[in-house]
Design an enzyme around this catalytic site. Sequence first.
Site, mmCIF file in Angstrom:
data_model
loop_
_atom_site.group_PDB
_atom_site.id
_atom_site.type_symbol
_atom_site.label_atom_id
_atom_site.label_comp_id
_atom_site.label_asym_id
_atom_site.label_seq_id
_atom_site.Cartn_x
_atom_site.Cartn_y
_atom_site.Cartn_z
ATOM 1 C CE LYS A 34 -37.836 55.157 50.250
ATOM 2 N NZ LYS A 34 -39.049 55.907 50.521
ATOM 3 C CE1 TYR A 254 -43.316 69.229 19.176
ATOM 4 C CE2 TYR A 254 -41.801 68.446 20.871
ATOM 5 C CZ TYR A 254 -42.498 68.244 19.690
ATOM 6 O OH TYR A 254 -42.373 67.058 19.025
HETATM 7 C C1 LIG Z 1 -39.461 55.298 56.266
HETATM 8 C C2 LIG Z 1 -38.301 55.893 55.555
HETATM 9 N N1 LIG Z 1 -37.100 55.885 56.145
HETATM 10 C C3 LIG Z 1 -36.004 56.426 55.552
HETATM 11 C C4 LIG Z 1 -36.095 57.017 54.307
HETATM 12 C C5 LIG Z 1 -34.875 57.653 53.690
HETATM 13 O O1 LIG Z 1 -35.063 59.037 53.601
HETATM 14 P P1 LIG Z 1 -33.941 59.972 52.953
HETATM 15 O O2 LIG Z 1 -33.850 59.571 51.535
HETATM 16 O O3 LIG Z 1 -34.486 61.343 53.136
HETATM 17 O O4 LIG Z 1 -32.702 59.705 53.718
HETATM 18 C C6 LIG Z 1 -37.326 57.043 53.658
HETATM 19 C C7 LIG Z 1 -37.435 57.687 52.340
HETATM 20 O O5 LIG Z 1 -38.395 58.227 51.919
HETATM 21 C C8 LIG Z 1 -38.467 56.471 54.299
HETATM 22 O O6 LIG Z 1 -39.668 56.479 53.714
#
Ligand SMILES: Cc1ncc(COP(=O)(O)O)c(C=O)c1O
Length: 358
Positions: A34, A254
């Site tokens: 994602k 700045y």
């Molecule tokens: C539902 C879910 N599963 C797995 C993950 C993966 O987590 P990580 O990046 O801590 O391995 C996430 C990430 O936020 C998540 O929201």
Amino acid sequence: MRPLVAHVDLAAIRHNYAVAKRCAPGREAFAVVKANAYGHGAREVVSCLHDEADGFAVACLEEAAEVRALHAGARILLLEGCFEPAEYLIAAQLRLDVAVQGPEQAQALLAAQLPSALNVWMKLDTGMHRLGFSPEALRDWHPRLRQAPQVAELNLMSHFANADLRGDELTEDQVACFLSVLDLDFDQRSLANSAAVLTIPAAHMDWVRPGIMLYGATPFSDIGAAELGLRPAMSLEAQLIAVREVAVGESVGYGATWVAERPSRVGTVSCGYADGYPRHAPSGTPVLVGGQRAALAGRVSMDMLAVDLTDLPEAAVGDRVELWGVNLPVDEVAAHAGTIGYELLTKVTARVPRRYRS
Ligand SMILES: Cc1ncc(COP(=O)(O)O)c(C=O)c1O
């Protein structure tokens, strides 16, 4: 051309996926891609894991469609499920695995007319209180979903709040809560994020969901990625574009927040907050100039930042600058900036070209 590039090492991502698989032998792993694969480029990351990954996990339909276009056969899990009823039809057309995280989603699924049944992951709220059915509601909905023509596999998932804090009581409670509903008939189970993949074998279940570890950053505040056997995937590299002498008492940047306490040399680097470098990183945050450590000096500007080169007399315009990457862990920079590697990686902006090495 502006000297700022995010180099992405795809071999490192494959290596890190293999580490996740070795941590959870015999289990399957959704590579979490994602948020544009945590800023690394979903297209390239999915392609590089095309033959390795058992599946991919994404946050929304748009991300899922991108993965499906690259991989016709992959299991793709929609982690938050569908945001509106019309999305179930698209999810079925894209052959997605769909989380169902609450009664509204369950009702919409049961009302949907689908060309084919979906693999459904009922999400259990084991204690994070973000998404998911309570254990009682899950028991109530389970038989209805089990019998529904819209449902192919009926699976169970949950998510940890504190898996990065080793030995945390909430994590134990969350595992116990998950186990307490396993008398119900589920086809597959999934609980572990990266922290749990790395340190909680009891949470591995059938499918693990590693995200941050794939990109070579650590989920923990007290164990570095290298110690975990992970290889950093992204190196954010800029250049020194100017160097000047700054007299005692003169300020830089700045707000004039950094003032020379000794005769100083200050370098200007081609990276700023519009590239995703955190504006709130304080003076003293490490930066590598020509492979040597220097310290951020003063406020980060939109397109530039300044570093104190007083102890690097050889440093000169044109020198390579690593903001984070192979030689400077993103987690170390994040700790200085009061955030986590996740945020720095996902916030590298679109104007920073990604250059890939496989
Ligand atoms: C539902 C879910 N599963 C797995 C993950 C993966 O987590 P990580 O990046 O801590 O391995 C996430 C990430 O936020 C998540 O929201």
